[in-house]
Write a protein that holds these residues in place. Structure first.
Motif, PDB file in Angstrom:
ATOM      1  N   HIS A  83       0.855  -1.197   0.000  1.00  0.00           N
ATOM      2  CA  HIS A  83       0.000   0.000   0.000  1.00  0.00           C
ATOM      3  C   HIS A  83       0.885   1.239   0.000  1.00  0.00           C
ATOM      4  O   HIS A  83       0.993   1.965   0.987  1.00  0.00           O
ATOM      5  N   ARG A  84       1.546   1.472  -1.133  1.00  0.00           N
ATOM      6  CA  ARG A  84       2.473   2.587  -1.268  1.00  0.00           C
ATOM      7  C   ARG A  84       2.350   3.169  -2.681  1.00  0.00           C
ATOM      8  O   ARG A  84       1.894   2.505  -3.606  1.00  0.00           O
ATOM      9  N   GLY A  85       2.804   4.412  -2.839  1.00  0.00           N
ATOM     10  CA  GLY A  85       2.867   5.020  -4.150  1.00  0.00           C
ATOM     11  C   GLY A  85       1.596   5.759  -4.542  1.00  0.00           C
ATOM     12  O   GLY A  85       0.702   6.002  -3.724  1.00  0.00           O
ATOM     13  N   TYR A  86       1.522   6.116  -5.814  1.00  0.00           N
ATOM     14  CA  TYR A  86       0.464   6.972  -6.343  1.00  0.00           C
ATOM     15  C   TYR A  86      -0.736   6.152  -6.789  1.00  0.00           C
ATOM     16  O   TYR A  86      -0.609   5.208  -7.572  1.00  0.00           O
ATOM     17  N   SER A  87      -1.924   6.532  -6.287  1.00  0.00           N
ATOM     18  CA  SER A  87      -3.191   5.932  -6.703  1.00  0.00           C
ATOM     19  C   SER A  87      -3.988   6.986  -7.460  1.00  0.00           C
ATOM     20  O   SER A  87      -4.317   8.037  -6.905  1.00  0.00           O
ATOM     21  N   TRP A  88      -4.284   6.719  -8.712  1.00  0.00           N
ATOM     22  CA  TRP A  88      -4.994   7.672  -9.547  1.00  0.00           C
ATOM     23  C   TRP A  88      -6.492   7.584  -9.281  1.00  0.00           C
ATOM     24  O   TRP A  88      -6.977   6.600  -8.693  1.00  0.00           O
ATOM     25  N   PRO A  89      -7.267   8.598  -9.663  1.00  0.00           N
ATOM     26  CA  PRO A  89      -8.710   8.572  -9.405  1.00  0.00           C
ATOM     27  C   PRO A  89      -9.368   7.307  -9.940  1.00  0.00           C
ATOM     28  O   PRO A  89      -9.159   6.915 -11.086  1.00  0.00           O
ATOM     29  N   GLY A  90     -10.146   6.647  -9.069  1.00  0.00           N
ATOM     30  CA  GLY A  90     -10.859   5.438  -9.445  1.00  0.00           C
ATOM     31  C   GLY A  90     -10.155   4.150  -9.084  1.00  0.00           C
ATOM     32  O   GLY A  90     -10.786   3.090  -9.090  1.00  0.00           O
ATOM     33  N   LEU A  91      -8.850   4.194  -8.766  1.00  0.00           N
ATOM     34  CA  LEU A  91      -8.142   2.953  -8.433  1.00  0.00           C
ATOM     35  C   LEU A  91      -8.620   2.390  -7.108  1.00  0.00           C
ATOM     36  O   LEU A  91      -8.875   1.191  -6.979  1.00  0.00           O
ATOM     37  N   GLU A  92      -8.732   3.252  -6.108  1.00  0.00           N
ATOM     38  CA  GLU A  92      -9.092   2.805  -4.762  1.00  0.00           C
ATOM     39  C   GLU A  92     -10.588   2.949  -4.551  1.00  0.00           C
ATOM     40  O   GLU A  92     -11.199   3.910  -5.009  1.00  0.00           O
ATOM     41  N   LYS A  93     -11.176   1.998  -3.837  1.00  0.00           N
ATOM     42  CA  LYS A  93     -12.564   2.099  -3.419  1.00  0.00           C
ATOM     43  C   LYS A  93     -12.648   1.818  -1.930  1.00  0.00           C
ATOM     44  O   LYS A  93     -12.484   0.682  -1.482  1.00  0.00           O
ATOM     45  N   VAL A  94     -12.872   2.862  -1.148  1.00  0.00           N
ATOM     46  CA  VAL A  94     -12.972   2.717   0.304  1.00  0.00           C
ATOM     47  C   VAL A  94     -14.320   2.104   0.648  1.00  0.00           C
ATOM     48  O   VAL A  94     -15.359   2.499   0.117  1.00  0.00           O
ATOM     49  N   PRO A 114     -17.444   5.396  -8.439  1.00  0.00           N
ATOM     50  CA  PRO A 114     -16.007   5.590  -8.207  1.00  0.00           C
ATOM     51  C   PRO A 114     -15.719   6.665  -7.173  1.00  0.00           C
ATOM     52  O   PRO A 114     -16.486   7.616  -7.007  1.00  0.00           O
ATOM     53  N   ASP A 115     -14.615   6.497  -6.460  1.00  0.00           N
ATOM     54  CA  ASP A 115     -14.112   7.525  -5.546  1.00  0.00           C
ATOM     55  C   ASP A 115     -13.259   8.499  -6.356  1.00  0.00           C
ATOM     56  O   ASP A 115     -12.235   8.107  -6.931  1.00  0.00           O
ATOM     57  N   VAL A 116     -13.680   9.763  -6.398  1.00  0.00           N
ATOM     58  CA  VAL A 116     -12.965  10.765  -7.194  1.00  0.00           C
ATOM     59  C   VAL A 116     -11.936  11.448  -6.306  1.00  0.00           C
ATOM     60  O   VAL A 116     -12.176  12.499  -5.705  1.00  0.00           O
ATOM     61  N   LYS A 117     -10.796  10.801  -6.192  1.00  0.00           N
ATOM     62  CA  LYS A 117      -9.687  11.350  -5.422  1.00  0.00           C
ATOM     63  C   LYS A 117      -8.411  10.693  -5.933  1.00  0.00           C
ATOM     64  O   LYS A 117      -8.448   9.649  -6.594  1.00  0.00           O
ATOM     65  N   GLU A 118      -7.286  11.319  -5.625  1.00  0.00           N
ATOM     66  CA  GLU A 118      -5.993  10.695  -5.909  1.00  0.00           C
ATOM     67  C   GLU A 118      -5.152  10.800  -4.648  1.00  0.00           C
ATOM     68  O   GLU A 118      -5.341  11.698  -3.819  1.00  0.00           O
ATOM     69  N   SER A 119      -4.225   9.870  -4.492  1.00  0.00           N
ATOM     70  CA  SER A 119      -3.461   9.821  -3.249  1.00  0.00           C
ATOM     71  C   SER A 119      -2.040   9.355  -3.516  1.00  0.00           C
ATOM     72  O   SER A 119      -1.735   8.767  -4.551  1.00  0.00           O
ATOM     73  N   TYR A 120      -1.194   9.618  -2.531  1.00  0.00           N
ATOM     74  CA  TYR A 120       0.191   9.152  -2.581  1.00  0.00           C
ATOM     75  C   TYR A 120       0.551   8.668  -1.186  1.00  0.00           C
ATOM     76  O   TYR A 120       0.463   9.428  -0.210  1.00  0.00           O
ATOM     77  N   ALA A 205     -20.904   9.612  -8.274  1.00  0.00           N
ATOM     78  CA  ALA A 205     -19.500   9.636  -7.868  1.00  0.00           C
ATOM     79  C   ALA A 205     -19.452   9.874  -6.371  1.00  0.00           C
ATOM     80  O   ALA A 205     -20.430  10.300  -5.758  1.00  0.00           O
ATOM     81  N   ALA A 206     -18.306   9.564  -5.785  1.00  0.00           N
ATOM     82  CA  ALA A 206     -18.108   9.791  -4.352  1.00  0.00           C
ATOM     83  C   ALA A 206     -16.735  10.417  -4.165  1.00  0.00           C
ATOM     84  O   ALA A 206     -15.874  10.348  -5.044  1.00  0.00           O
ATOM     85  N   ARG A 207     -16.541  11.060  -3.026  1.00  0.00           N
ATOM     86  CA  ARG A 207     -15.199  11.509  -2.670  1.00  0.00           C
ATOM     87  C   ARG A 207     -14.539  10.434  -1.811  1.00  0.00           C
ATOM     88  O   ARG A 207     -13.575   9.815  -2.201  1.00  0.00           O
TER      89      ARG A 207
END
Length: 338
Positions: A83-94, A114-120, A205-207
């Motif tokens: 669970h590391r690195g860049y996740s682009w919008p839509g990759l992760e679903k909480v 989809p979750d409309v967010k990106e993370s690192y 969509a969701a955040r």
């Protein structure tokens, strides 16, 4: 607590934690009381410097402003195990789903919105099972050095809060901290891009949907946009805003600490949705502002056994949960998220 009263998130002044005796005990008790009643607390006058927080948000904005092909030079590895690195919008679903009670069809249903967010995501360089995925130094010079420093500064402050929780639970002050070396924590940079309010209101969509955290505790730093909401403990299914307070830590109990404490401390559901104020939108489509937040998840070391704290059980109150390792619990939750 009066069931007709809307939940409010307590504010605890941490300034006197550096003192001894009764002043230190009061800080600890105030935090534990908040965690019992709400599961969330604002911690103000903590020891993380304001300048460092401002720098962290500046680096986060600079990272997410990079071209997509630069961010994708440090992609989140496939699957859930790392669970590391860049996740682009839509990759992760909480979600709250865990692998033991779900199947592939359930996972596909969750991803229809989809979750409309990106993370690192960043961790300790000393964790061989969770290797960091750094973008090249030339993509954003000194980013890696700063985030490494910030990671350990967050752990220092988080360690103080773990000590306060232990004291408030009538434990030795290092009872919880001894299971947290800092090498299994997670620093997350989050960016919620602008989105038409209608897409969220119509549930296309969701955040970040309602969920609890898997950690012991979470320290959250948020910008001034708003949108974080906490479930009202007096009205399950309703949510109240966690209005940003400049430089405050929004601290919440995670699932593992709730298990540890035999449900004495609450791991409260929370979500990110529309900002609460109309001036957070722009144009006819009511497009939201960008939102930035930085959560820091403190987790026990993977082989740590999570079993009931002695002061939270007794002859009339047996342990509610079977012992489980941090790694075992993490596997149940993470396998449904990616």
């Amino acid at each position: 607590m009066d069931s007709t009263t809307q939940t409010t998130i307590p504010v605890v002044d941490f300034a006197k934690w550096s003192l001894s005796g009764s002043a230190r005990q009061r800080v600890a008790q105030n935090i534990v009381d908040a965690c019992k009643k709400v599961g969330f607390v604002y911690i103000v006058n903590h020891s993380l410097p304001e300048q460092l927080l401002d720098e962290a948000f500046d680096w986060s904005r600079r990272f997410f402003d990079l071209p997509q092909d630069e961010k994708l030079k440090a992609p989140h590895p496939e699957g859930w195990a790392v669970h590391r690195g860049y996740s682009w919008p839509g990759l992760e679903k909480v979600s709250q789903a865990i692998s033991q009670d779900s199947d592939q069809k359930r996972a596909e249903q969750l991803r229809e919105v989809p979750d409309v967010k990106e993370s690192y995501d960043i961790g300790s360089e000393n964790n061989p099972t969770q290797p960091n995925q750094w973008i090249p130094e030339e993509s954003l010079p000194d980013f890696r050095a700063f985030m490494t420093q910030f990671y350990w500064e967050c752990f220092r402050v988080g360690g103080e809060i773990l000590q306060a929780l232990a004291i408030g639970l009538d434990l030795d002050d290092n009872h919880l901290l001894l299971k947290h070396s800092g090498n299994n924590n997670q620093l997350r940079l989050l960016h919620y891009p602008p989105i038409p309010a209608e897409a969220l209101e119509s549930h296309r969509a969701a955040r970040c949907p309602a969920h609890t955290d898997w950690s012991s505790i979470t320290l959250l730093f948020q910008d001034d946009c708003g949108g974080l909401e906490v479930e009202d403990v007096n009205r399950p299914g309703s949510f109240v805003p966690a209005t940003p307070i400049k430089n405050a830590i929004v601290m919440n109990v995670g699932d593992l600490l709730q298990r540890w404490s035999n449900d004495h401390l609450r791991s409260t559901s929370h979500r990110v949705t529309l900002p609460p104020l109309s001036d957070r939108f722009e144009g006819e489509q009511r497009v939201t502002r960008r939102r930035f937040s930085i959560p820091y998840f403190l987790a026990p070391d993977p082989d740590s056994m999570i079993e009931c704290i002695p002061s939270c059980m007794g002859a009339d109150e047996p342990a509610k949960y079977e012992p489980i390792t941090q790694a075992g619990y993490n596997q149940m939750r993470a396998s449904m998220q990616y």
